[in-house]
Design an enzyme around this catalytic site. Structure first.
Site, short mmCIF file in Angstrom:
data_model
loop_
_atom_site.label_atom_id
_atom_site.label_comp_id
_atom_site.label_asym_id
_atom_site.label_seq_id
_atom_site.Cartn_x
_atom_site.Cartn_y
_atom_site.Cartn_z
N ASP A 49 0.80 -1.24 0.00
CA ASP A 49 0.00 0.00 0.00
C ASP A 49 0.83 1.28 0.00
OD1 ASP A 49 -0.83 -0.72 3.48
OD2 ASP A 49 0.90 0.35 2.68
N HIS B 89 6.54 -7.92 -1.16
CA HIS B 89 5.45 -8.31 -2.06
C HIS B 89 5.14 -7.26 -3.10
CE1 HIS B 89 4.00 -11.26 1.29
NE2 HIS B 89 5.08 -11.68 0.66
N CYS C 245 3.43 -1.26 -22.71
CA CYS C 245 4.70 -0.55 -22.50
C CYS C 245 4.97 0.36 -23.71
CB CYS C 245 5.82 -1.60 -22.35
SG CYS C 245 7.46 -0.89 -22.28
P1 OAD Z 1 -2.96 -10.91 7.57
O1 OAD Z 1 -4.29 -10.32 7.24
O2 OAD Z 1 -2.71 -12.37 7.35
O3 OAD Z 1 -2.66 -10.65 9.13
C1 OAD Z 1 -2.90 -9.38 9.66
C2 OAD Z 1 -2.51 -9.45 11.12
O4 OAD Z 1 -2.60 -8.14 11.65
C3 OAD Z 1 -3.43 -10.35 11.95
O5 OAD Z 1 -2.62 -11.23 12.73
C4 OAD Z 1 -4.18 -9.36 12.85
O6 OAD Z 1 -4.40 -9.90 14.16
C5 OAD Z 1 -3.19 -8.22 12.92
N1 OAD Z 1 -3.78 -6.90 13.19
C6 OAD Z 1 -5.03 -6.46 12.92
N2 OAD Z 1 -5.15 -5.17 13.30
C7 OAD Z 1 -3.94 -4.80 13.81
C8 OAD Z 1 -3.42 -3.60 14.36
N3 OAD Z 1 -4.18 -2.49 14.49
N4 OAD Z 1 -2.12 -3.58 14.77
C9 OAD Z 1 -1.34 -4.69 14.66
N5 OAD Z 1 -1.77 -5.87 14.14
C10 OAD Z 1 -3.06 -5.90 13.73
O7 OAD Z 1 -1.89 -10.05 6.82
P2 OAD Z 1 -0.39 -10.42 6.55
O8 OAD Z 1 0.19 -11.18 7.69
O9 OAD Z 1 0.30 -9.18 6.15
O10 OAD Z 1 0.53 -11.71 0.40
O11 OAD Z 1 -0.52 -11.40 5.27
C11 OAD Z 1 0.69 -11.83 4.66
C12 OAD Z 1 0.43 -11.96 3.20
O12 OAD Z 1 -0.71 -12.80 2.94
C13 OAD Z 1 0.07 -10.66 2.49
O13 OAD Z 1 1.22 -9.87 2.21
C14 OAD Z 1 -0.53 -11.19 1.21
C15 OAD Z 1 -1.36 -12.35 1.74
O14 OAD Z 1 -1.33 -13.41 0.85
C16 OAD Z 1 0.47 -11.47 -0.96
O15 OAD Z 1 -0.45 -10.82 -1.45
C17 OAD Z 1 1.57 -12.07 -1.75
#
Ligand code: OAD
Length: 249
Positions: free
Chosen positions: A102, A117, A151
Site C-alpha cells: 500500500d 510483495h 509498454c
Molecule cells: P494478515 O491479514 O494475514 O494478518 C494481519 C494481522 O494483523 C493479523 O494477525 C491481525 O491480528 C493483525 N492486526 C489487525 N489489526 C492490527 C493492528 N491495528 N495492529 C497490529 N496488528 C493488527 O496479513 P499479513 O500477515 O500481512 O501476500 O498477510 C501476509 C500476506 O498474505 C500478504 O502480504 C498477502 C497475503 O497473501 C500477498 O499478497 C503475496
C-alpha cells in the site's frame, strides 16, 4: 504493554529490523487478509491476484488493481507508520521489511524499505528484457484507458509490480531482507499473522541469531510463543509508546 527490558534492549540496539504486515495499515482503514475483521473469506484476491488470471483476462486484473488503488488513494499513514519512520532516525543500521503493497510506509517517511510483495503504485513490463522494466506512479496518475496498458518502449503488456499467488519474490528484495535479519540485534514484527513464507520465518531467524524480537499484534499468532516479548496491542498504539519510552517520542 511492553516491559522495561524491551525498551532497554531497543536503546542498546545497534541494528534494527521492523517487519510489517497488513495489520500495521488496519488503523489507516486498509482491510487485512486474515484475523479478526479480515476480508480473506470474501476477498477476491485469491481469484484475481494470480498469473493465470492475468493471462486469461489482463483487463479484469487491471480493473481489480485500479479499484484497489482507488480505495487506497485517500488513506493516510497512521501513528504506527510514523513511529516506524521516526525509529529509523535513531539507528545507523535500520531496515523496514514490509509485506504490504500500500506504500503507506514510504508516505510516512521511511526510507530503507524492502517491499517483499511489491508496491501497488508500481507497474512493470511483462517483457523481462525491456529497458523500461519497472515504472512508478509518484503522481497517482494511473492509466485507466485503454486497459490493459502497454509498454511505450516495447508494446508488451504492463502488469502490477506485486507478487501474485504462486509467484517467487524478487530475489534482490529477498536478499536485502535476509541480510538485514541476519545483521539485526533487535527485530519488531508488527501486524502480521505470520502465515506466509518467507516473511513468517524471519522473526525466528533473528531470534536464533540472538536478537531481541518484539511482536506487536492484538491477537496471538503461531510465532508469539517464540518471541522475546509479545504485546497484544494495535501497532498504532504500541509503537508510538515504545518510541516514547525509548527515545522520548
Ligand atoms: P494478515 O491479514 O494475514 O494478518 C494481519 C494481522 O494483523 C493479523 O494477525 C491481525 O491480528 C493483525 N492486526 C489487525 N489489526 C492490527 C493492528 N491495528 N495492529 C497490529 N496488528 C493488527 O496479513 P499479513 O500477515 O500481512 O501476500 O498477510 C501476509 C500476506 O498474505 C500478504 O502480504 C498477502 C497475503 O497473501 C500477498 O499478497 C503475496
Amino acid at each position: 504493554m511492553f516491559s522495561q527490558r524491551a525498551v532497554d534492549a531497543l536503546k542498546e540496539a545497534e541494528s534494527v529490523v521492523v517487519l510489517t504486515g497488513a495489520g500495521v495499515s488496519a488503523e489507516s482503514g486498509v482491510p487485512t487478509f486474515r484475523g479478526a475483521g479480515g476480508l480473506w473469506r470474501e476477498y477476491s484476491a485469491t481469484s484475481l491476484a494470480t498469473p493465470e488470471a492475468f493471462r486469461a483476462d489482463p483487463r479484469l486484473v487491471w480493473e481489480f488493481y485500479n479499484y484497489r488503488r482507488e480505495v487506497l488513494a485517500p488513506l493516510a499513514p497512521n501513528p504506527g507508520h510514523y513511529a516506524i519512520a521516526s525509529l529509523e532516525d535513531s539507528f545507523a543500521r535500520f531496515t523496514l521489511i514490509t509485506q504490504n503493497i500500500d506504500n503507506l510506509h514510504r508516505v510516512a517517511g521511511t526510507r530503507e524499505i524492502v517491499e517483499l510483495h511489491g508496491n501497488i503504485w508500481r507497474v512493470r513490463c511483462t517483457n523481462l528484457g525491456c529497458e523500461r522494466y519497472t515504472l512508478a506512479w509518484e503522481n497517482r496518475d494511473v492509466p485507466i484507458d485503454p486497459l490493459p496498458p502497454r509498454c511505450e518502449a516495447c508494446e508488451s503488456l504492463l502488469r502490477p509490480h506485486v507478487v501474485w499467488f504462486g509467484e517467487m519474490l524478487d530475489p534482490e528484495q529477498l536478499r536485502r531482507a535476509l541480510v538485514a535479519v541476519d545483521d539485526c540485534d533487535y527485530l519488531i514484527v508488527a501486524g502480521t499473522s505470520a502465515a506466509v513464507q518467507p516473511a513468517a520465518s524471519m522473526p525466528m531467524t533473528a531470534s536464533r541469531g540472538g536478537a531481541f524480537v518484539l511482536e506487536v499484534n492484538p491477537e496471538p499468532t503461531d510465532i508469539s510463543p517464540y518471541m522475546s516479548e509479545a504485546v497484544q496491542e494495535p501497532s498504532g498504539v504500541a509503537l508510538p509508546r515504545l518510541l516514547e519510552a525509548a527515545f522520548g517520542g
